[in-house]
Design a protein around this motif. Sequence first.
Motif, PDB file in Angstrom:
ATOM      1  N   THR A 168       0.847  -1.180   0.000  1.00 38.99           N
ATOM      2  CA  THR A 168       0.000   0.000   0.000  1.00 38.99           C
ATOM      3  C   THR A 168       0.892   1.243   0.000  1.00 38.99           C
ATOM      4  OG1 THR A 168      -0.124  -0.114   2.408  1.00 38.99           O
ATOM      5  CG2 THR A 168      -1.909  -1.155   1.178  1.00 38.99           C
ATOM      6  N   PRO A 169       0.336   2.419  -0.363  1.00 38.81           N
ATOM      7  CA  PRO A 169       1.185   3.620  -0.452  1.00 38.81           C
ATOM      8  C   PRO A 169       1.962   3.954   0.817  1.00 38.81           C
ATOM      9  CG  PRO A 169      -0.918   4.002  -1.532  1.00 38.81           C
ATOM     10  CD  PRO A 169      -1.021   2.658  -0.873  1.00 38.81           C
ATOM     11  N   ASP A 170       1.384   3.664   2.001  1.00 40.80           N
ATOM     12  CA  ASP A 170       2.097   3.990   3.239  1.00 40.80           C
ATOM     13  C   ASP A 170       3.113   2.920   3.635  1.00 40.80           C
ATOM     14  OD1 ASP A 170       0.499   1.918   4.138  1.00 40.80           O
ATOM     15  OD2 ASP A 170      -0.649   3.134   5.564  1.00 40.80           O
ATOM     16  N   GLY A 171       3.144   1.806   2.890  1.00 43.80           N
ATOM     17  CA  GLY A 171       4.110   0.752   3.152  1.00 43.80           C
ATOM     18  C   GLY A 171       3.809  -0.114   4.356  1.00 43.80           C
ATOM     19  N   GLU A 172       2.661   0.137   5.026  1.00 44.23           N
ATOM     20  CA  GLU A 172       2.337  -0.596   6.252  1.00 44.23           C
ATOM     21  C   GLU A 172       1.650  -1.930   5.982  1.00 44.23           C
ATOM     22  OE1 GLU A 172       3.145   0.173   9.423  1.00 44.23           O
ATOM     23  OE2 GLU A 172       4.324   1.801   8.572  1.00 44.23           O
ATOM     24  N   GLU A 173       1.185  -2.116   4.767  1.00 43.04           N
ATOM     25  CA  GLU A 173       0.413  -3.320   4.446  1.00 43.04           C
ATOM     26  C   GLU A 173       0.717  -3.728   3.013  1.00 43.04           C
ATOM     27  OE1 GLU A 173      -3.728  -4.190   6.427  1.00 43.04           O
ATOM     28  OE2 GLU A 173      -4.066  -3.172   4.505  1.00 43.04           O
ATOM     29  N   ILE A 174       0.486  -4.998   2.704  1.00 38.91           N
ATOM     30  CA  ILE A 174       0.720  -5.513   1.366  1.00 38.91           C
ATOM     31  C   ILE A 174      -0.595  -6.088   0.856  1.00 38.91           C
ATOM     32  CG2 ILE A 174       1.981  -7.206  -0.002  1.00 38.91           C
ATOM     33  CD1 ILE A 174       4.145  -7.094   2.236  1.00 38.91           C
TER      34      ILE A 174
END
Length: 439
Positions: free
Chosen positions: A427-433
């Motif tokens: 995801t854009p925030d890098g916290e989830e895929i």
Amino acid sequence: MIDEKTFGTRRALYVTFGCKLNFAETSTVARLLGERGFSRVQKGERPDMIVVNTCSVTEMADKKCRQTIRSLSKRYPGVPVVVTGCYAQLKSEEAAGLPGVAIVAGSDQKLRLMDYIDQWEKTHEPQRVVTATKDIRTFDPSCSRGDRTRYFLKVQDGCDYYCSYCTIPYARGRSRSGSIASLVEQARGVAAEGGREIVLTGVNIGDFGKGTSETFLDLIKALDAVEGIERYRISSIEPNLLSDEIIEWVASSRRFMPHFHIPLQAGDDEVLRLMRRHYDTELFAHRIATIRRLIPDAFIGVDVIAGARGETPERWERGLEFIKGLDISRLHVFPYSERPGTRALEIDYVVDAAEKQRRTHQLLRLSEEKLEGFTQRFMGQTRPMLVEHTVKEGRMSGFTDNYLRVSLPADPQLANRVVMARLTEPTPDGEEILGDLLH
């Protein structure tokens, strides 16, 4: 907040600050109060009792605890507030003076809160029950259910290290732990409830069994044999106690996940010495290299304190370069916080607030880079993930074996199941895929 839904004639509101250990203990408190007639307050209801389990790891933690207690007392005038945990232990008089506070119970008194509540209901007289830290010796077991798939099992409490910046030994007492037999029994109980994953928690869990013939390695070997538990994770463990033998055993284990959380605190040996840590950068680098050699896909989280006393510009730059060179997955960054009564206050060099903030942001940017690099390694791969119950915006999420949070299209039948998921893009925030379920 905890999840247990007990039923009774009186209602309690639970608020928890701090570590996973605190959440495990709050869960046990709620169960014990539930057995004595307190149900968990539901939305829109007025509680009859408020229990605040506090943290005191930083000055900000103390401030948040105070603000929350004041806010709750204002929102629910006349409702007695019970304050327990590390802030209650270290600053009991201050806690007792806050509005609405009826009971202050030290960190070793959590499982006896119902007795103090009974006494308060009879007399309506405030109570302050705090054991001198040197006299805290008992180990109180607790096991919390987080999202109904992951449980947090307390295996150890207290700490004997007395790092120069830290108040936890003064709040939690000496190192002590449960027996392997009792912890295995609790794990079997989790399996009987349908729990799939257990996180081992404590203050200094690698010190498990101190003063006995049992060791942390003995513990994880015994837990690995419990049928019904599919996953275990080891929470934060000191690098000097994370032996190569433990790493080798986790590498061969079917149930212990490829996931480590190791506190570094500073990447410069002189700062580590001032902090009174029990290792140097050479040993820390060796532990990371050993994990990468034996478990290449492992997630490695690392704690770092920014702007500690004694961290001169030269030491900071050396430390930053050391951290940049570590093959790790993420940093957990904490700005240094002055704590009364600690030896760190004797160190002359003080990092000013602006520089501390700059170093914090620099470490956070480095953490983002590390996480992005680690995550990208697994795009297009398939990993096992444990799906959690919550459905949000048509999706369900959970963690892979190596602690990457993955989001799948919602299907309630997947809840509390380990499934194979193909990882597609972050995801854009890098916290989830984002991921796809492999059928």
